[in-house]
Design an enzyme around this catalytic site. Sequence first.
Site, PDB file in Angstrom:
ATOM      1  N   ASP A  64       0.792  -1.244   0.000  1.00 40.09           N
ATOM      2  CA  ASP A  64       0.000   0.000   0.000  1.00 40.09           C
ATOM      3  C   ASP A  64       0.821   1.290   0.000  1.00 40.09           C
ATOM      4  OD1 ASP A  64      -2.038  -1.832   0.184  1.00 40.09           O
ATOM      5  OD2 ASP A  64      -2.652  -1.271   2.199  1.00 40.09           O
ATOM      6  N   LYS A  90      -6.013  -5.710  -3.164  1.00 39.10           N
ATOM      7  CA  LYS A  90      -6.747  -6.199  -2.004  1.00 39.10           C
ATOM      8  C   LYS A  90      -7.825  -5.192  -1.629  1.00 39.10           C
ATOM      9  CE  LYS A  90      -3.553  -4.388   1.514  1.00 39.10           C
ATOM     10  NZ  LYS A  90      -4.427  -3.458   2.205  1.00 39.10           N
ATOM     11  N   CYS A 147      -2.676  -1.987   7.807  1.00 41.55           N
ATOM     12  CA  CYS A 147      -2.369  -3.019   6.818  1.00 41.55           C
ATOM     13  C   CYS A 147      -1.025  -3.704   7.069  1.00 41.55           C
ATOM     14  CB  CYS A 147      -2.439  -2.425   5.419  1.00 41.55           C
ATOM     15  SG  CYS A 147      -4.112  -1.824   5.044  1.00 41.55           S
TER      16      CYS A 147
END
Length: 182
Positions: A9, A85, A118
């Site tokens: 990310d 995701k 995350c």
Amino acid sequence: MSLALLLVDIQNDYFPGGAMEVVGATAAATQAAALLAAFRGQARPVIHVQHIATRPGATFFLRDTPGAEIHPAVAPLPGEPVFQKHFPNSFRETPLLEHLRTAGIARLAIAGMMTHMCIDSTTRAAAELGFSCVLCHDACATRALSFNGVEVAAEQVQAAYLAALNGLFAKVVSSSELLADL
């Protein structure tokens, strides 16, 4: 045991001007880029994870927006896998686990954003799935949080989550320490 770099990310919305700016995004991306260059230079596996929001009311990582794009500092090269995701855990409802198993990868060097969400979820899941994890603390970033009227600065959030992950779930090191061990 093969070691892969897992970049989670590192997307534009986390950087200054983005929809969910985190503290230290630019510095963390610089360290992640150094890791990426080293892994590429040694022809080691590199895996990118990109969060695309599907939750109703989401305000960042919206599909087909510049904010959801992987930051240019760590942009994937052709042939490098990118897994999208929709949850904090990079393994949930993605082919990441199958990819790692098929490639014979048993060890992960993890970097990315946000540490308290995350990175935490992915690192814990990876360890519970049997992977040996190294987490590069200076290649991660997070933001301030609050709970029950208590404000927690990003630096304390970062330290608390890294401290919780260090040991059982990962070996938490600096990027330079990991690079010295490659």
